[in-house]
Design a protein around this motif. Structure first.
Motif, PDB file in Angstrom:
ATOM      1  N   SER A 203       0.795  -1.254  -0.028  1.00  0.00           N
ATOM      2  CA  SER A 203       0.027   0.024   0.018  1.00  0.00           C
ATOM      3  C   SER A 203       0.989   1.123   0.002  1.00  0.00           C
ATOM      4  O   SER A 203       1.875   1.398   0.722  1.00  0.00           O
ATOM      5  N   ALA A 221       0.798   1.723  -5.964  1.00  0.00           N
ATOM      6  CA  ALA A 221       1.294   0.524  -5.306  1.00  0.00           C
ATOM      7  C   ALA A 221       1.451  -0.996  -6.239  1.00  0.00           C
ATOM      8  O   ALA A 221       2.306  -1.574  -5.808  1.00  0.00           O
ATOM      9  N   SER A 307      -3.253   0.382  -3.517  1.00  0.00           N
ATOM     10  CA  SER A 307      -2.961  -0.908  -3.017  1.00  0.00           C
ATOM     11  C   SER A 307      -2.911  -2.005  -3.936  1.00  0.00           C
ATOM     12  O   SER A 307      -3.664  -1.990  -4.990  1.00  0.00           O
TER      13      SER A 307
END
Length: 443
Positions: A203, A221, A307
């Motif tokens: 993340s 990410a 993420s």
């Protein structure tokens, strides 16, 4: 041998038909919505063994998928042999990759195609043929243990072994879930790599961002995850995770052209790692990225992702500890995160590697039986890069027993892959070998 060979021939057509029936059952243990289908697979096996006259057949499930335990009691003074296989299978993968539908079995050019035909419903079929050769009255005690969750790491196996040790106790264990050296050449597996895998999440942001507005300053990410995964191997593909055991395999010649052909490697693609091929496949750790959760190309937008996740797997060398290997993998991922990205972990699993000593009277009887069944061809003693963690579980639960790791498959069987298949000649020979082994173990 003549009588048993003739009996195997007599029962083979019906056994193959039963195997094809099992292949039609999509018993994918990894799919939670297939629980009833995995149960149907176990029920089918129960019916086949009941029809054979087995006096004690039961289904056990200790919080997991159903396993079948069937017992043919030992005649007075005779040993007991436990025959292992598993009836759950891997997901089929993309349908367009199969020549015919994965759960529609088909015989082509002497091979049976279909998911689970080789791994490992074929193992059960070999056991069934051997027992049918004796009309369900083997000369020694026989216990069948047909597991229902091997393909998801056998999470309840330890509990089954603990709670049903009296049912599963035996003098010899035959685990028909490995691979032969090649078609027409049997093998006993003497070393097994273990398994350690984990889901890792990277993340970098609290929310998605416009890639034009913030690109070049803010790390996304998905890019960070790709950079992190790239650190798992050296430039030549050797596993770069520190703290893992690296061993050496037996000195067997595995020609590169054979490996490239069996693997289906594309022209010009180099092999990874260094050293003898058998060392790289059987006795040293290997790391693989199994999956990535990220936006699909079809749904992509000009967005920096906050993420991203991946599933990473390490094959653990014999002599190492799978839990320690998992710790080393997680430590590596934490220490190599780029740009200070946050790293967290999700689901994880381990399966221990194994060293299977081939020694003692039962092993010698097996060597003779398999040599005879394969027409005088000497068995090969080899390692296996795949993981069969229940071998270590059986060794720990029953330390005084002999464990034999055998196979019905060959290097072209494509277990877990597309167009999985099984050579029917080797299936017949495996059934005959088990029948001969039961005969030789009778006192």
């Amino acid at each position: 041998m003549t009588d048993l060979a003739a009996r195997i021939d007599d029962v083979f057509a019906a056994t193959l038909d039963n195997l094809m029936g099992l292949v039609t059952i999509p018993s994918v243990s990894a799919w939670s919505d297939h629980a009833e289908i995995v149960q149907a697979s176990a029920d089918t096996i129960v019916n086949l063994l009941t029809d054979l006259g087995c006096p004690d057949v039961r289904i056990v499930a200790e919080g997991g998928q159903p396993a079948v335990i069937a017992r043919f009691p030992a005649p007075e003074g005779q040993p007991t042999v436990c025959l292992y296989a598993h009836h759950d299978v891997q997901p089929p993968g993309p349908a367009e990759g199969w020549t015919t539908e994965a759960f529609t079995p088909q015989v082509r050019d002497g091979r049976l195609y279909g998911r689970g035909a080789a791994d490992d419903k074929g193992g059960f079929a070999a056991h069934l043929a051997a027992l049918r050769a004796f009309d369900g009255k083997p000369p020694v005690g026989v216990t069948l243990f047909i597991e229902g969750e091997e393909e998801i790491g056998s999470p309840s196996l330890a509990t089954i072994l603990e709670r049903h040790a009296d049912l599963l106790a035996a003098d010899v264990y035959v685990i028909a879930d490995s691979v032969n050296w090649q078609v027409g050449e049997p093998a006993f597996t003497t070393t097994l790599r273990g398994l350690a895998d984990v889901v890792v999440e990277v993340s970098t942001l609290k929310h998605p961002l416009h890639s034009g507005q913030f690109g070049g300053v803010v790390p996304d990410a998905l890019g960070a995850l790709v950079s992190l995964l790239a650190t798992l191997t050296d430039a030549d593909g050797t596993c770069a995770i520190e703290g893992l055991v690296r061993g050496k395999a037996d000195d067997l010649d595995y020609p590169e052209d054979r490996l490239r052909d069996e693997a289906g490697l594309l022209d010009g693609v180099a092999l990874t790692g260094t050293g003898p091929l058998v060392d790289r496949m059987w006795s040293t750790p290997a790391v693989s990225v199994l999956a990535i959760d990220a936006p699909s190309v079809a749904d992509a937008s000009n967005t920096l992702q906050p993420s991203a996740r991946a599933k990473v797997s390490v094959r653990v060398a014999p002599g190492d500890d799978a839990r320690s290997a998992l710790d080393a993998l997680k430590r590596h991922l934490l220490n190599h995160a780029p740009h200070g990205a946050h790293v967290s972990f999700g689901a994880e699993s381990v399966g221990q590697p194994g060293i299977v000593a081939f020694e003692g009277p039962a092993c010698e009887a097996a060597r003779d039986a398999y040599r005879e069944a394969w027409g005088g061809v000497e068995p090969v003693f080899m390692g296996c890069g795949g993981s069969i963690p229940m071998v270590a579980d059986f060794q720990q639960a029953f330390p005084g027993a002999s464990v034999l790791v055998t196979a019905v498959t060959d290097p072209d069987s494509r277990m877990h892959g597309l167009d999985e298949s099984l050579d029917l000649g080797d299936l017949r020979r495996a059934g005959l070998a088990e029948a001969l082994l039961l005969q030789r173990l009778a006192r």
